[in-house]
Enzyme design. Structure first.
Site: not given
Ligand code: PLP
Length: 456
Positions: A230, A312, A314-315, A383, A413
């Protein structure tokens, strides 16, 4: 970006916050205050309290559409980046599939659509995870999940056993580790041979897994999957992984191979990096899509493969869509050393600085066009001395208790990896669009935590 966005000194860390680090609909009001989705951040803080995650719905939708276009429909949103019912619905409504990595994420997606829509939503879900339990696999099969990504021989055993009991045959991909290193933090690097994830190509485990899966009665083998890590900035690293995985898959899934005709999907995972601070620049989702699609065109033609390329992200979908608003509680100046500015959140809403040493920047929503010549250490209220949100945050002169301060690029995240450490409840989350703010996750209360206590 709005027309009145400050353009000058985009990479000057002492200048105003560059708009490229802010959500798409960001604009400055006549009073010099930041608005996102037509909502004034100062007013949002007053209405919903702080800490508060503010997500720009237009930005999220635009990134989902960009991913769907870049991968010709083969894009799944990696829910681990940020998930709640509203986010699941948004991603699916924009044409993305959803990648989940646990039974909890799976249930969140399914329940977001209610009893009536759960079955249809399940078809759009890809279930990942190393060490999936029998219960998680059984739940996914029963729900009708579109794809399982099998991570180990033990999972193949479980799927065979479940099949013997009920005869169901889910579609499955095999996760392989290509031994391509992503230039990223060790904790989020997953493609190297020495990884807990997947079947190693180099060790021969991946070939054995394909042979076994192709012959297994418990699954319908539908392709291979890899994810090298990532926060990867070089699309060439991801293209290299695609090449290694394709070269691995071709003889096995091509004519005459043990899995001939079974390569429907080749998933390259997620991993596209995003810029968090003034000094960083990242490729766009479209640029990533072009780099991978070009490479895939060459490779699939070379090997005569007709599979769909899947990604895929996400970030890259969620990170820059949000900012976190905090209220300053105290300012402590240590002469000739530094100034600590303490806010009402921290590690519990953003553990990334403590986990990975990640860098963030900061700005004041009520003074968004002002230069930020002062440097302070923005710290949380947990803390721990390590509860640092921004080690060296540029802020306007004169930040004081009661002021509102914000960190941009906190949409991925942050909430999802957060915790209620010190019994500080996790923040509320709002989606803003067209001048409206809707609460999508309410603030966690001490009553929520106490509800888990089993008093005997
Ligand atoms: N796909 C898999 C299998 C992952 O483990 C992750 C992140 O750990 C992602 C997709 C998404 O990664 P990112 O958020 O960096 O795009």
């Amino acid at each position: 970006m709005s027309a009145d966005a400050p353009q000058a000194a985009a990479d000057d860390p002492s200048g105003p916050i560059p708009f490229r680090l802010l959500p798409d609909t960001s604009a400055v009001s006549g009073q010099g205050r930041l608005r996102i989705g037509g909502c004034d951040l100062v007013e949002l803080a007053a209405e919903f309290g702080t800490p508060l995650f503010v997500y720009d719905e237009v930005h999220l939708r635009a990134r989902c559409r960009e991913a769907v276009a870049a991968f010709d429909g083969g894009a799944a949103y990696a829910a681990k980046a940020f998930l709640c019912a509203a986010m699941a619905r948004l991603a699916i409504s924009e044409g993305m599939d959803i990648d989940v990595s646990s039974g909890g994420e799976l249930q969140t997606v399914l329940r977001s659509f209610g009893d009536g829509g759960a079955r249809e939503a399940a078809e759009r879900v890809v279930l990942h995870g190393n060490n999936k339990s029998a219960a998680e696999l059984a739940m996914a099969r029963a729900a009708g999940v579109g794809r399982l990504v099998v991570d180990s021989f033990e999972e193949l055993d479980i799927l065979d056993e479940l099949h013997r009991a009920d005869g169901m045959v889910p579609r499955a991909l095999l996760r392989v580790t290509p031994d391509v290193r992503a230039e990223t933090h060790e904790y989020i690097s997953t493609g190297q041979a020495d990884s807990k994830f997947g079947f190693g190509i180099g060790s021969g485990a991946a070939t054995a897994a394909v042979e076994r899966a192709a012959a297994a009665e418990g699954i319908e083998l539908a392709g291979v999957h890899c994810h090298i890590g990532s926060q990867v900035f070089r699309t060439e690293s991801l293209a290299k992984a695609l090449e290694v995985v394709t070269d691995f898959a071709a003889p096995l899934f091509g004519d005459g191979g043990p899995a001939a005709g079974c390569l429907e999907d080749l998933s390259i995972g997620g991993g596209l990096g995003v810029a968090y601070v003034e000094a960083e620049h990242a490729p766009t989702i479209s640029e990533w899509g072009v780099a991978l699609s070009d490479r895939w065109r060459t490779l699939s033609a070379r090997h005569g493969l007709g599979a769909r390329l899947v990604a895929e992200p996400g970030r890259a979908i969620a990170a820059a869509a949000a900012v976190t608003l905090y209220t300053v509680g105290s300012v402590k100046e240590i002469p000739r050393v530094r100034t600590y500015v303490a806010v009402d959140g921290g590690y519990g809403d953003n553990p990334r600085p403590m986990l990975y040493g990640s860098d963030y920047t900061a700005f004041m929503p009520a003074r968004v066009s002002e230069p930020r010549p002062s440097r302070v250490r923005l710290v949380g209220k947990h803390c721990e001395s390590g509860d640092v949100i921004v080690r060296s945050a540029p802020v306007p002169v004169g930040i004081d208790a009661g002021d509102l301060v914000a960190t941009p690029v906190t949409g991925a995240y942050g909430y999802s990896m957060g915790s209620s450490y010190n019994r500080i409840g996790r923040p509320a989350v709002v989606f803003v669009a067209d001048g409206d703010a809707r609460l999508v996750i309410r603030r966690e209360t001490v009553d929520d935590m106490l509800a888990l206590d089993a008093l005997s």
